[in-house]
Design an enzyme around this catalytic site. Structure first.
Site, PDB file in Angstrom:
ATOM      1  N   LEU A  54      59.926  36.120  48.021  1.00 47.24           N
ATOM      2  CA  LEU A  54      60.361  36.522  46.685  1.00 47.24           C
ATOM      3  C   LEU A  54      61.135  35.338  46.112  1.00 47.24           C
ATOM      4  O   LEU A  54      62.067  34.835  46.735  1.00 47.24           O
ATOM      5  CB  LEU A  54      61.264  37.762  46.793  1.00 47.24           C
ATOM      6  CG  LEU A  54      61.483  38.635  45.550  1.00 47.24           C
ATOM      7  CD1 LEU A  54      60.168  39.074  44.915  1.00 47.24           C
ATOM      8  CD2 LEU A  54      62.327  39.844  45.906  1.00 47.24           C
ATOM      9  N   ASP A  55      60.713  34.853  44.941  1.00 49.78           N
ATOM     10  CA  ASP A  55      61.336  33.660  44.352  1.00 49.78           C
ATOM     11  C   ASP A  55      62.827  33.846  44.123  1.00 49.78           C
ATOM     12  O   ASP A  55      63.287  34.976  43.899  1.00 49.78           O
ATOM     13  CB  ASP A  55      60.686  33.334  43.000  1.00 49.78           C
ATOM     14  CG  ASP A  55      59.276  32.786  43.140  1.00 49.78           C
ATOM     15  OD1 ASP A  55      58.914  32.364  44.253  1.00 49.78           O
ATOM     16  OD2 ASP A  55      58.538  32.788  42.138  1.00 49.78           O
TER      17      ASP A  55
END
Length: 232
Positions: A54-55
């Protein structure tokens, strides 16, 4: 209920975590790992990993597997995912999100509710999507973002992905809020960019939250920043 013993974590646990904004997925896993080592005296090399990056500019559900359950990571990564977020219409960035500053602006006066709905329908089902140039996909032995930061132009092939649901939950131009359910490999940043193009304009992603992976929901997750409190 969270496991409490070293044996349980080595045997295998699935942890649902709510990753905060600005944290990398690696930082989140590291936080959990060292909390377990410190509080349960687990060996430093015990197995732990996450099921899907997840960025840093996204928050929400991160699944972390420990011990023997790390073998389940490929299965979990293949599950359908749900996200909510915001498209900003009328401008693009090189990264398709807020990591990079706006590089181009576009008109929005022509955008009608009918055009927006027509654009939404174009993205339902199986589509071809080109990943962002600022992504971790490898090309010629280097990550795409490494090519991009070096100013190198590379050809990026499209890939088949599937959008099962795309709901527009708020339309207040220049912002459009959305909820999307999609297959593995979908880049929501690319969806934002492509949605802007479908409006004969431009767009980038200004907010993103992962709410579900398969049947796992962020509503049942633990707050990472308070993770160590579970052992007091």
């Amino acid at each position: 209920m969270l496991a409490k013993t070293a044996e349980e974590f080595q045997e295998g646990q699935i942890l649902l975590l709510d990753k905060p904004l600005t944290w990398s997925s690696f930082q989140a896993v590291n936080k959990v790992k060292w909390a377990l080592i410190k509080n349960l005296h687990l060996p430093k090399k015990f197995k732990i990993g996450h099921a899907g990056t997840l960025d840093p500019l996204a928050s929400g559900l991160l699944i972390v597997c420990t011990g023997k359950f790390t073998k389940r990571i490929p299965e979990l990564m293949g599950m359908v995912k749900e996200y909510t977020g915001t498209f900003y219409i009328g401008a693009t960035t090189p990264s398709y999100d807020l990591e990079k500053p706006i590089d181009k602006t576009f008109p929005t006066d022509h955008i009608t509710p009918e055009l927006i709905e027509g654009a939404r329908l174009k993205f339902i089902g199986e589509i071809d999507q080109i990943p962002p140039v600022f992504s971790a996909i490898k090309k010629d032995g280097k990550r795409l973002y490494e090519h991009a930061r070096a100013g190198e132009e590379v050809e990026i092939k499209s890939r088949k992905i599937e959008i099962l649901e795309l709901e527009l939950t708020r339309i207040a131009l220049p912002e459009i809020d959305f909820r999307v359910v999609c297959s593995k490999g979908t880049y929501i940043r690319s969806l934002a960019y492509d949605f802007g193009a479908a409006l004969n304009s431009g767009a980038h992603l200004t907010a993103l939250r992962r709410t579900k992976i398969g049947e796992f929901s962020v509503d049942n997750s633990l707050i990472i920043t308070n993770f160590e409190d579970n052992f007091k």
